[in-house]
Design an enzyme around this catalytic site. Sequence first.
Site, short mmCIF file in Angstrom:
data_model
loop_
_atom_site.label_atom_id
_atom_site.label_comp_id
_atom_site.label_asym_id
_atom_site.label_seq_id
_atom_site.Cartn_x
_atom_site.Cartn_y
_atom_site.Cartn_z
N GLU A 142 12.93 9.66 9.48
CA GLU A 142 12.26 9.86 10.77
C GLU A 142 11.48 11.17 10.84
O GLU A 142 10.53 11.30 11.61
CB GLU A 142 13.25 9.76 11.94
CG GLU A 142 14.30 10.85 11.96
CD GLU A 142 15.21 10.76 13.19
OE1 GLU A 142 14.87 10.08 14.16
OE2 GLU A 142 16.27 11.40 13.15
N GLN A 194 22.11 2.53 13.55
CA GLN A 194 22.80 3.27 12.48
C GLN A 194 23.94 4.13 13.00
O GLN A 194 24.78 4.60 12.23
CB GLN A 194 21.81 4.18 11.75
CG GLN A 194 20.70 3.43 11.07
CD GLN A 194 19.46 4.30 10.93
OE1 GLN A 194 19.20 4.84 9.88
NE2 GLN A 194 18.72 4.46 12.01
N ARG A 206 17.02 13.05 11.32
CA ARG A 206 16.39 14.28 11.87
C ARG A 206 15.49 14.92 10.83
O ARG A 206 14.58 14.26 10.35
CB ARG A 206 17.48 15.24 12.35
CG ARG A 206 16.99 16.17 13.44
CD ARG A 206 18.10 17.11 13.86
NE ARG A 206 19.01 16.47 14.78
CZ ARG A 206 18.83 16.40 16.09
NH1 ARG A 206 17.77 16.93 16.62
NH2 ARG A 206 19.71 15.80 16.86
N ARG A 212 14.06 -7.54 3.42
CA ARG A 212 13.53 -7.92 2.09
C ARG A 212 13.29 -9.44 2.04
O ARG A 212 12.30 -9.89 1.48
CB ARG A 212 14.51 -7.46 1.01
CG ARG A 212 14.08 -7.74 -0.39
CD ARG A 212 12.93 -6.88 -0.87
NE ARG A 212 13.35 -5.66 -1.52
CZ ARG A 212 12.52 -4.83 -2.13
NH1 ARG A 212 11.22 -5.08 -2.19
NH2 ARG A 212 12.95 -3.72 -2.68
N ALA A 260 43.36 11.80 13.61
CA ALA A 260 44.04 12.62 12.59
C ALA A 260 44.39 14.00 13.13
O ALA A 260 45.48 14.54 12.86
CB ALA A 260 43.16 12.74 11.35
N VAL A 261 43.48 14.57 13.93
CA VAL A 261 43.75 15.90 14.52
C VAL A 261 44.99 15.82 15.41
O VAL A 261 45.93 16.62 15.30
CB VAL A 261 42.53 16.40 15.34
CG1 VAL A 261 42.89 17.64 16.15
CG2 VAL A 261 41.34 16.69 14.42
N ASP A 275 23.49 12.25 9.68
CA ASP A 275 22.37 12.88 8.96
C ASP A 275 22.76 13.45 7.59
O ASP A 275 21.89 13.67 6.75
CB ASP A 275 21.75 14.00 9.81
CG ASP A 275 21.22 13.50 11.14
OD1 ASP A 275 21.00 12.28 11.27
OD2 ASP A 275 21.03 14.33 12.05
N LYS A 296 4.72 -7.37 -7.76
CA LYS A 296 5.80 -7.35 -6.75
C LYS A 296 5.43 -8.25 -5.58
O LYS A 296 4.30 -8.21 -5.09
CB LYS A 296 5.99 -5.92 -6.24
CG LYS A 296 6.77 -5.05 -7.20
CD LYS A 296 6.85 -3.64 -6.69
CE LYS A 296 7.63 -2.73 -7.62
NZ LYS A 296 9.07 -2.93 -7.57
N GLY A 343 24.66 21.57 15.54
CA GLY A 343 24.71 22.16 16.88
C GLY A 343 26.16 22.42 17.29
O GLY A 343 26.48 23.45 17.90
O1 F6P Z 1 21.87 13.89 14.58
C1 F6P Z 1 22.06 12.53 14.66
C2 F6P Z 1 20.83 11.85 15.16
O2 F6P Z 1 21.10 10.47 15.26
C3 F6P Z 1 19.55 12.09 14.38
O3 F6P Z 1 19.48 11.29 13.22
C4 F6P Z 1 18.49 11.79 15.41
O4 F6P Z 1 17.31 12.49 15.12
C5 F6P Z 1 19.12 12.30 16.67
O5 F6P Z 1 20.51 12.31 16.46
C6 F6P Z 1 18.84 11.50 17.91
O6 F6P Z 1 19.34 12.21 18.98
P1 F6P Z 1 19.63 11.64 20.42
O7 F6P Z 1 20.93 10.91 20.38
O8 F6P Z 1 19.75 12.87 21.28
O9 F6P Z 1 18.49 10.76 20.78
#
Ligand code: F6P
Length: 354
Positions: free
Chosen positions: A228, A281, A177, A160, A22-23, A133, A219, A110
């Site tokens: 995490e 993910q 994170r 499940r 898109a950019v 995240d 259940k 970041g």
């Molecule tokens: O910020 C995205 C993320 O996937 C976080 O959910 C996870 O803590 C981190 O990056 C993992 O980082 P790396 O790819 O440096 O292992």
Amino acid sequence: MKRIGVLTSGGDAPGMNAAVRAVVRTARANNMSVVGFKRGYNGMLMRSLSSSDDYFEMNSRSVSGIIHHGGTVLMTARCMEFYKEEFQRMAVRNAKALDIEGIVCIGGNGTFKGAEGLNRLGLPAVGVPATIDNDLCYTEFTIGFDTALNTAVEAVNRIRDTGDAHERVFIVTVMGRDCGDLAVHTALACGAEAAIVPEVPWSIEKLGDTVHRGVVSGKRSMILIFAEGAQASMQEDIAYLKEHYPKLHVNADKLSSSQFAEIVEAVSGHETRATVLGYTQRGGSPTANDRILATRTGAYAAKLLAQGIGGRAVGVKGNRIIDVPIEDAMKGDNFDPEFYELVGVTGYTRKAKE
Ligand code: F6P
């Protein structure tokens, strides 16, 4: 502006390619040429032996056939040095040598820190939020969150099935994170019994009671979604766990998901297993929602630069595309206690006012 740069930085997020597309296409439609930097800010620092490995000219064809792919054609990396001003200064100098007048930086926290630095040092920069995240407070959603959520939901559906068959408790750990958004949304969408997140203090003893109560109420299986970063808000410390559960293998300060499973099993008396979804993910074809969000925010960012505007972060609120000063985009968090409460109530493990 007549010429801009674009980069993806930090952890990849499904939909980054759609944003790059898109950019580039919006820039071309506004008569701007585009330089794509590779490997995030590393490309701007031009550290490779050949410049073509750091940056390249992009045109409408360079972004054909990528909207449905995860990852990023520009590649990505974390560049720790870029937190330092001397490196940001070097990047501005390199960009100016290429006649680049502004840049779109696609990524999370970041990445935005780096963009803020570039902007302060004289290279107008616009941030496009892409991280699974969903931890940028100014925008309701970040690119990649919806795909990661759907990936997690699909995985939990499978878990499940086996949980029901064996009448087990499952701890499923999702990324995020320090943010519990992905965990809470996954828990809600899967009908999980609990979400354990860094934003809400929790206790292993109480979690054991929750599991026990679930078993008593009939259940067959239970799903506990762990963020995490959840250990940060656990009320018991490691010394307490070692003292009270001497048979457990707790030999480090950071507990693994299987150690949590061992503890939950010991506390609740119910068989418990753990699965960490991890990097699954981050990959995969972006959902339609992520592609659309990426397309809208990426196009908006390019338009801001076309008007000579930098120092903004683009996001979405109430389905409208917004922009805020980039330095404000990294403040606060997105956590919604109402969503969290709903997990306990609809998971039937907690009374509304508990
Ligand atoms: O910020 C995205 C993320 O996937 C976080 O959910 C996870 O803590 C981190 O990056 C993992 O980082 P790396 O790819 O440096 O292992």
